[in-house]
Enzyme design. Structure first.
Site, PDB file in Angstrom:
ATOM      1  N   TYR A  29       6.974 -10.166   6.708  1.00  0.00           N
ATOM      2  CA  TYR A  29       6.852  -8.722   6.918  1.00  0.00           C
ATOM      3  C   TYR A  29       7.342  -8.375   8.318  1.00  0.00           C
ATOM      4  O   TYR A  29       7.275  -9.189   9.237  1.00  0.00           O
ATOM      5  CB  TYR A  29       5.393  -8.272   6.812  1.00  0.00           C
ATOM      6  N   ASP A  67       0.812  -1.208   0.000  1.00  0.00           N
ATOM      7  CA  ASP A  67       0.000   0.000   0.000  1.00  0.00           C
ATOM      8  C   ASP A  67       0.847   1.260   0.000  1.00  0.00           C
ATOM      9  O   ASP A  67       2.067   1.219   0.206  1.00  0.00           O
ATOM     10  CB  ASP A  67      -0.909   0.014   1.242  1.00  0.00           C
TER      11      ASP A  67
END
Length: 236
Positions: free
Chosen positions: A110, A51
């Site tokens: 992540y 994003d």
């Protein structure tokens, strides 16, 4: 020749990683523009999208090269000279013709970086500052996400996926040089899933997280800011 690119980027000023028709200001939009200037017209495929404001230290992409680009060392050098300094090519390697950066990915890793206290001008783009937090609570509650779960309550609305079930192999937190790092490793993640999980860790108590995870209750969670999130590694 098909090649795989390992890319790092500072996502602060980009509108996400994926190419968009409305704007060229994305990670792949910039990379595609430079490649076209070099006579490389193949569509660039990433392991997944990040994003707006999200960073990466090990995003993987693939593309097909024309025959005159057979020197990958030179290609890496030229790309890094032409790309904005906020996008760096770590490595370029030749891969099999059937390699697919997205569909071949088996695990995704992540990290999310938190710091307790007031923000400052030098770290604010890369760390999420929280006025006060309990590391002991974070360390305990992050383990609740481990295993196979239906994460439909940890997904941005409007997502189009066949299944909302994912397997999280690792979820833990640790302290590092004054920061708290949250580590997540899974077979895949839903849209904004990690930011919503971190948001839950910062906003909900243990029982509320358990209820949300079991889909027994739905608590409104504000996603954690994008600036603290990093795509660290893709495994094939």
């Amino acid at each position: 020749m098909r090649c795989a690119l390992n890319i790092a980027y500072n996502g602060t000023y980009y509108l996400g990683s994926q190419s968009q028709t409305q704007t060229p200001n994305t990670i792949l939009g910039n990379l595609q523009k430079v490649c076209i200037q070099l006579g490389i017209y193949s569509k660039i495929i990433a392991s997944g999208r990040t994003d707006k404001g999200v960073h990466a230290t090990g995003q993987i992409c693939h593309m097909d090269l024309p025959s005159f680009w057979n020197d990958l060392v030179k290609l890496k050098k030229v790309l890094n000279e032409m790309l904005p300094t906020s996008i760096r090519i770590n490595t370029i390697i030749a891969v099999e013709d059937n390699f697919h950066a997205r569909y071949g990915a088996k695990q995704r890793i992540y990290r999310y970086i938190l710091k307790e206290g007031l923000s400052n001008a030098f770290e604010n783009d890369f760390v999420t500052f929280v006025k006060e937090l309990s590391f002991d609570e974070l360390e305990k509650n992050i383990k609740l996400f481990r295993g196979e779960h239906n994460f439909k309550q940890f997904m941005k609305t409007g997502s189009d996926v066949k299944s909302t079930t994912r397997v999280i192999y690792k979820a833990f937190g640790y302290r590092h040089k004054g920061s708290i790092v949250l580590h997540f490793k899974a077979n895949g993640f839903l849209r904004s899933q990690i930011r919503l999980m971190v948001g839950a860790l910062l906003q909900l108590n243990t029982e509320q997280i358990k209820e949300q995870l079991a889909c027994k209750n739905s608590y409104k969670i504000k996603p954690a800011p994008s600036n603290g999130l990093y795509l660290a590694k893709i495994k094939y």
